[in-house]
Design an enzyme around this catalytic site. Sequence first.
Site, PDB file in Angstrom:
ATOM      1  N   ASP A  63       0.762  -1.194   0.051  1.00 40.43           N
ATOM      2  CA  ASP A  63       0.125   0.035  -0.031  1.00 40.43           C
ATOM      3  C   ASP A  63       0.838   1.196  -0.062  1.00 40.43           C
ATOM      4  OD1 ASP A  63      -1.502   2.313   0.620  1.00 40.43           O
ATOM      5  OD2 ASP A  63      -3.047   1.096   1.998  1.00 40.43           O
ATOM      6  N   VAL A  64       0.926   1.859  -1.198  1.00 45.56           N
ATOM      7  CA  VAL A  64       1.911   2.909  -1.281  1.00 45.56           C
ATOM      8  C   VAL A  64       1.759   4.181  -0.318  1.00 45.56           C
ATOM      9  CG1 VAL A  64       2.415   2.517  -3.783  1.00 45.56           C
ATOM     10  CG2 VAL A  64       0.538   4.147  -3.112  1.00 45.56           C
ATOM     11  N   TYR A 156      -8.243  14.325  -8.315  1.00 45.29           N
ATOM     12  CA  TYR A 156      -7.206  13.524  -9.070  1.00 45.29           C
ATOM     13  C   TYR A 156      -6.285  14.377  -9.894  1.00 45.29           C
ATOM     14  CZ  TYR A 156      -5.925  10.604 -12.973  1.00 45.29           C
ATOM     15  OH  TYR A 156      -4.911   9.740 -13.932  1.00 45.29           O
ATOM     16  N   LYS A 160      -2.027  15.182  -9.684  1.00 37.84           N
ATOM     17  CA  LYS A 160      -1.417  14.908 -11.019  1.00 37.84           C
ATOM     18  C   LYS A 160      -0.434  16.242 -11.374  1.00 37.84           C
ATOM     19  CE  LYS A 160      -2.319  10.371 -11.592  1.00 37.84           C
ATOM     20  NZ  LYS A 160      -1.204   9.547 -11.519  1.00 37.84           N
TER      21      LYS A 160
HETATM   22  N1  LIG Z   1      -5.789   5.111 -17.987  1.00 40.06           N
HETATM   23  C1  LIG Z   1      -5.791   6.355 -18.443  1.00 40.06           C
HETATM   24  O1  LIG Z   1      -6.419   6.573 -19.342  1.00 40.06           O
HETATM   25  C2  LIG Z   1      -4.578   7.155 -17.688  1.00 40.06           C
HETATM   26  C3  LIG Z   1      -4.655   8.261 -18.265  1.00 40.06           C
HETATM   27  C4  LIG Z   1      -3.798   9.175 -17.504  1.00 40.06           C
HETATM   28  C5  LIG Z   1      -2.990   8.674 -16.359  1.00 40.06           C
HETATM   29  N2  LIG Z   1      -3.179   7.510 -16.019  1.00 40.06           N
HETATM   30  C6  LIG Z   1      -2.229   6.898 -15.137  1.00 40.06           C
HETATM   31  O2  LIG Z   1      -1.972   5.911 -15.360  1.00 40.06           O
HETATM   32  C7  LIG Z   1      -1.710   5.164 -13.946  1.00 40.06           C
HETATM   33  C8  LIG Z   1      -2.348   3.639 -14.008  1.00 40.06           C
HETATM   34  O3  LIG Z   1      -3.794   3.924 -14.428  1.00 40.06           O
HETATM   35  P1  LIG Z   1      -4.749   2.884 -14.554  1.00 40.06           P
HETATM   36  O4  LIG Z   1      -5.766   3.368 -15.524  1.00 40.06           O
HETATM   37  O5  LIG Z   1      -4.096   1.499 -15.089  1.00 40.06           O
HETATM   38  O6  LIG Z   1      -5.378   2.717 -13.441  1.00 40.06           O
HETATM   39  P2  LIG Z   1      -6.166   1.221 -12.695  1.00 40.06           P
HETATM   40  O7  LIG Z   1      -7.398   1.893 -11.508  1.00 40.06           O
HETATM   41  O8  LIG Z   1      -6.730   0.217 -13.554  1.00 40.06           O
HETATM   42  O9  LIG Z   1      -4.896   0.578 -11.747  1.00 40.06           O
HETATM   43  C9  LIG Z   1      -4.447   1.356 -10.498  1.00 40.06           C
HETATM   44  C10 LIG Z   1      -3.608  -0.116  -9.962  1.00 40.06           C
HETATM   45  O10 LIG Z   1      -2.951   0.722  -8.602  1.00 40.06           O
HETATM   46  C11 LIG Z   1      -3.357  -0.070  -7.540  1.00 40.06           C
HETATM   47  N3  LIG Z   1      -3.472   0.714  -6.344  1.00 40.06           N
HETATM   48  C12 LIG Z   1      -4.290   1.567  -6.010  1.00 40.06           C
HETATM   49  N4  LIG Z   1      -4.128   1.899  -5.034  1.00 40.06           N
HETATM   50  C13 LIG Z   1      -3.268   1.467  -4.514  1.00 40.06           C
HETATM   51  C14 LIG Z   1      -2.192   1.536  -3.255  1.00 40.06           C
HETATM   52  N5  LIG Z   1      -2.987   2.371  -2.328  1.00 40.06           N
HETATM   53  N6  LIG Z   1      -1.073   1.021  -3.060  1.00 40.06           N
HETATM   54  C15 LIG Z   1      -0.682   0.182  -4.163  1.00 40.06           C
HETATM   55  N7  LIG Z   1      -1.294   0.097  -5.342  1.00 40.06           N
HETATM   56  C16 LIG Z   1      -2.715   0.659  -5.375  1.00 40.06           C
HETATM   57  C17 LIG Z   1      -4.602  -0.916  -7.994  1.00 40.06           C
HETATM   58  O11 LIG Z   1      -4.806  -1.960  -7.054  1.00 40.06           O
HETATM   59  C18 LIG Z   1      -4.513  -1.041  -9.631  1.00 40.06           C
HETATM   60  O12 LIG Z   1      -3.761  -2.316  -9.641  1.00 40.06           O
HETATM   61  C19 LIG Z   1      -2.470   5.878 -12.924  1.00 40.06           C
HETATM   62  O13 LIG Z   1      -1.064   6.626 -12.173  1.00 40.06           O
HETATM   63  C20 LIG Z   1      -3.046   6.766 -13.601  1.00 40.06           C
HETATM   64  O14 LIG Z   1      -3.268   8.191 -12.983  1.00 40.06           O
HETATM   65  C21 LIG Z   1      -3.802   6.763 -16.755  1.00 40.06           C
END
Ligand SMILES: NC(=O)c1ccc[n+]([C@@H]2O[C@H](COP(=O)([O-])OP(=O)(O)OC[C@H]3O[C@@H](n4cnc5c(N)ncnc54)[C@H](O)[C@@H]3O)[C@@H](O)[C@H]2O)c1
Length: 249
Positions: A63-64, A156, A160
């Site tokens: 858990d980060v 959010y 970011k």
């Molecule tokens: N999907 C997009 O279009 C998009 C766009 C911009 C930025 N991002 C960024 O990319 C990254 C991944 O996004 P995603 O779409 O794969 O999200 P997601 O929600 O599918 O995955 C997030 C992961 O983080 C884990 N997580 C959540 N809380 C946690 C904690 N406290 N400790 C450890 N792990 C934890 C979850 O279990 C999950 O596996 C994020 O930083 C997100 O902000 C995604």
Amino acid sequence: MTNAALLPLSGRTAFVTGAGQGLGEAIARGLAEAGARVALADVELANAEAVAAQIDGLALRLDVRDEDAFCDAFGRAVAHFGAVDIMVNNAARTPATSLWDITPQEWDDVLAVNLRGSFFGCRIAGRHMRERGTGCIVNLGSMAGQQVSAATGAHYGASKAGLLALTRSFAQELAPHGVTVNALAPAAIQSPPLEAMEPVRQQALRAAIPLGRFGRPDEVAAAVVYLASPGAAFMTGATLDLNGGRFMR
Ligand SMILES: NC(=O)c1ccc[n+]([C@@H]2O[C@H](COP(=O)([O-])OP(=O)(O)OC[C@H]3O[C@@H](n4cnc5c(N)ncnc54)[C@H](O)[C@@H]3O)[C@@H](O)[C@H]2O)c1
């Protein structure tokens, strides 16, 4: 047959947070395909284990939000691999709550995972890399940290935007020690949060992207592999945009 020694990240090791699904999973797979050995850390251990089993990685529950737990998990990866060369701060929460409805608890939790967790990741990996005189940190920012986004919440976006500033602080601090720190700013990548969105909102989002499609997780992974490769050694403190032309600057 692939000659492993010829792969761009052969002999390197990586630590990816939030690697159990979505972009983190794709990044872990991409780094492994590029030759790196990967530690996959996630609060959902079973998800990390399932991916790790397919790429011969090391799954860790993390858990980060908890700095001690983060130190412990990172230490276990160092003990397992001997060192960590590449740190990817990817774990995040992506709620789309209207700013009028965000509770203090939800505000604190989003900031704690997305910003404080990445701060811990940069600092823990930064100390290790500073000592070794080499390393690379990649932070998953977002276009929502660069301009207003209707698809995600204000907390959010604020987290970011903060992460882009944090990236520059660590880049400045670690540059004299041979460590690069960069951010990716993706938008609208096929992923669980995007798929959870109502179809009509997905259509509106896609219509606003000049390239006319959503991004693919493997395209985000390719950018991380690039930032971790020797070819990107002169890049630090940068934010790399991956948004299909949605935000040009
Ligand atoms: N999907 C997009 O279009 C998009 C766009 C911009 C930025 N991002 C960024 O990319 C990254 C991944 O996004 P995603 O779409 O794969 O999200 P997601 O929600 O599918 O995955 C997030 C992961 O983080 C884990 N997580 C959540 N809380 C946690 C904690 N406290 N400790 C450890 N792990 C934890 C979850 O279990 C999950 O596996 C994020 O930083 C997100 O902000 C995604």
